[in-house]
Scaffold this active site. Structure first.
Site, mmCIF file in Angstrom:
data_model
loop_
_atom_site.group_PDB
_atom_site.id
_atom_site.type_symbol
_atom_site.label_atom_id
_atom_site.label_comp_id
_atom_site.label_asym_id
_atom_site.label_seq_id
_atom_site.Cartn_x
_atom_site.Cartn_y
_atom_site.Cartn_z
ATOM 1 N N GLU A 45 0.714 -1.180 0.090
ATOM 2 C CA GLU A 45 -0.082 0.200 0.082
ATOM 3 C C GLU A 45 0.971 1.187 0.059
ATOM 4 O O GLU A 45 2.149 1.236 0.463
ATOM 5 C CB GLU A 45 -0.700 -0.144 1.229
ATOM 6 C CG GLU A 45 -1.821 0.997 1.431
ATOM 7 C CD GLU A 45 -2.750 0.807 2.683
ATOM 8 O OE1 GLU A 45 -3.777 1.587 2.677
ATOM 9 O OE2 GLU A 45 -2.434 0.447 3.358
ATOM 10 N N LYS A 120 -10.527 1.018 -1.156
ATOM 11 C CA LYS A 120 -10.463 0.830 0.410
ATOM 12 C C LYS A 120 -11.603 1.072 1.218
ATOM 13 O O LYS A 120 -12.188 2.090 1.175
ATOM 14 C CB LYS A 120 -9.343 1.201 1.094
ATOM 15 C CG LYS A 120 -8.885 0.741 2.511
ATOM 16 C CD LYS A 120 -7.754 1.286 3.056
ATOM 17 C CE LYS A 120 -7.374 0.652 4.222
ATOM 18 N NZ LYS A 120 -5.733 1.559 4.925
ATOM 19 N N CYS A 153 -5.023 -3.447 3.737
ATOM 20 C CA CYS A 153 -4.538 -3.220 5.264
ATOM 21 C C CYS A 153 -5.546 -3.302 6.366
ATOM 22 O O CYS A 153 -5.850 -4.700 6.786
ATOM 23 C CB CYS A 153 -3.979 -1.677 5.032
ATOM 24 S SG CYS A 153 -2.855 -1.339 6.835
#
Length: 291
Positions: A45, A120, A153
């Site tokens: 990321e 995300k 993440c």
């Protein structure tokens, strides 16, 4: 369908705001991976820009995402390798005319086409002042190794995200990450200074078992003494990590991922079969596609 996937796990240290330098470093790793017959290369990321959203120039860098996505598409086409180029920050205009930032991961096929993407959804708390979360459903997509899903993440903390992908038939979930020891609170670090590393390692193994899937987790790297955790790895049921970085130091490891491991885990644990039952206790909105 191929059962062995050779993965290049690239734990990259990004220089903040240095997109071209970071891309050149990424390209060098990917070329090395392709020369060693890797079929998929995965980056972390924020690998092009780092995470410095308070810098006024950060928004300008976010305008370059299409340029670098195309560079990775060209590289995939040239080298005949699939690439997940970590995540890319992009700037778009809100309905009220204000600028907002999105954090998006892409899966690029070996012919250069984008096979799947994901914005995300579960933002880490400090990100919420800067990023707009995704609103679309999680979506598994087809690859030469079967259905694959993308997460980013902090999504790791949400088993619902994995179940959403698994019920669509995903056997492999790829997670570009930017995670450090500094993400722990002062109170948490007082209990255990390595709490965030424990979170990552225990949760990855649990997610692999409870979803009978394989996971490619690629965290950002950093020089020795930095608070980044690293610990990039390929994790599967029965075994845990097939291979992993033992520190945050940058580098690359090549891993032969046997996609049959997840299938054998499903034959044993029958998690997907239970999810597919009409009378399943928890009533998921989707049912998996079973062989």
């Amino acid at each position: 369908m191929a059962s062995i996937l050779k993965v290049a796990v690239i734990q990259l240290h990004a220089e903040p705001m240095q997109m071209e330098k970071n891309f050149s470093q990424s390209e060098s790793y990917i070329r090395s991976a392709a020369a060693q017959n890797a079929e998929l290369a995965v980056l972390p990321e924020y690998h092009l820009t780092g995470w410095v959203p308070d810098d006024p120039a950060y928004f300008k860098l976010a305008d370059e995402w299409e340029t670098y996505l195309k560079k990775y598409q060209d590289l995939a086409r040239e080298l005949k390798i699939c690439i997940v180029p970590g995540t890319m920050i992009s700037r778009v205009q809100n309905d009220d005319g204000s600028d907002v930032l999105l954090n998006i991961a892409y899966f690029i096929g070996k012919s250069g086409e984008v096979l799947g993407s994901y914005r995300k959804k579960n933002l880490w708390h400090p990100e919420r002042d800067h990023l707009v979360p995704g609103t679309q459903d999680h979506e598994a997509f087809d690859t030469p190794w079967g259905k694959v899903g993308l997460l980013i993440c902090w999504d790791l903390a949400f088993p619902e995200a994995f179940r959403d992908l698994v019920t669509q038939g995903a056997k492999l979930i790829i997670i570009p990450t930017f995670w450090g020891l500094h993400d722990c609170s002062e109170q948490g670090a007082a209990y255990n200074p390595n709490a965030e590393a424990l979170f990552i390692e225990s949760t990855l193994v649990a997610r692999a078992f409870e979803n009978t899937c394989s996971i490619i987790f690629v965290n950002a790297g950093a020089p020795a003494g930095d608070s980044m955790i690293g610990l990039s790895q390929v994790t599967v049921p029965f075994i845990g990590p097939l291979a992993k970085f033992g520190s945050s130091l940058p580098g690359m490891i090549l891993v032969d991922l046997d996609m049959n491991i997840a299938e054998h885990a499903e034959q044993h644990y029958k998690v997907r079969s239970d999810l597919a039952r009409v009378d399943w206790h928890y009533g998921p909105n989707r049912r998996p596609t079973l062989p």
